[in-house]
Design a protein around this motif. Sequence first.
Motif, short mmCIF file in Angstrom:
data_model
loop_
_atom_site.label_atom_id
_atom_site.label_comp_id
_atom_site.label_asym_id
_atom_site.label_seq_id
_atom_site.Cartn_x
_atom_site.Cartn_y
_atom_site.Cartn_z
N SER A 34 -8.45 -12.56 20.14
CA SER A 34 -8.21 -13.95 20.50
C SER A 34 -8.98 -14.91 19.60
CB SER A 34 -8.62 -14.20 21.96
OG SER A 34 -9.99 -13.88 22.17
N LEU A 79 -4.02 -13.90 19.11
CA LEU A 79 -3.71 -14.89 20.15
C LEU A 79 -4.48 -16.16 19.86
CD1 LEU A 79 -3.64 -14.51 23.99
CD2 LEU A 79 -5.30 -16.06 22.97
N SER A 112 -4.59 -15.26 28.06
CA SER A 112 -6.04 -15.41 28.04
C SER A 112 -6.65 -15.10 29.40
CB SER A 112 -6.42 -16.83 27.62
OG SER A 112 -5.91 -17.14 26.35
N PHE A 120 -10.21 -13.80 28.48
CA PHE A 120 -10.62 -14.39 27.20
C PHE A 120 -11.23 -15.79 27.36
CE2 PHE A 120 -7.32 -11.84 24.53
CZ PHE A 120 -8.16 -10.74 24.56
N THR A 153 -10.28 -20.11 24.39
CA THR A 153 -10.65 -18.71 24.48
C THR A 153 -11.88 -18.42 23.65
OG1 THR A 153 -9.20 -18.18 22.63
CG2 THR A 153 -8.27 -17.98 24.84
#
Length: 213
Positions: A36, A69, A105, A110, A120
């Motif tokens: 992330s 991400l 998330s 995250f 995140t």
Amino acid sequence: MTLRLGDTAPDFEQESSQGTLRFYDFLGDNWGILFSHPADYTPVCTTELGYTAKLQDEFTRRGVKAIALSVDDVESHQGWISDINETQHTTVNFPIIADQNRKVSTLYDFIHPNASETVTVRSLVIIDPHKKVRLIITYPASTGRNFNEVLRVIDSLQLTDNYKVATPANWEQGQDVVIVPSIKDEAELKQRFPKGYTAVKPYLRLTPQPDKT
């Protein structure tokens, strides 16, 4: 939701830089790395995504798929990818999830409110072919991730899944490994480890890496 080692990695469907993506379908029978990023156009993450693209051959050799991400949208991702390709001299060849609604998330824990309530943190999760979480690393925003360590952990996990061994501190491919303490029968030791072993202590037995000739 708190995600821990050994948990089943949550499946999801979400938009990405490569279109709508269902996570389990994307992974198939491969290992996976999901990592992330707090936002697009961030400097440290730009270097990380570029380095990940350059490792494509290493990931493919290990049967690993990478997926990133960020909480920005697909259009923003596409612009960022263009910058990454230009500045890091590579081609981003994996999807970046567009997690504007924080769905993924939240599933993967995250977001750490004491660090930021809206973006995140920089976490990385390794997922095995059975969709089990095998590693979770969370970095501070100021420190870039060490992808050589990620490869080292994948090598260790794939080795120790197939043999009754563990890898010692700072282990690298080709170095001696540790025989798990549960194996005590001498006949089994000889059968499993024909190269022999060195007993430093009864509980600390070193043997050559079993899958190397």
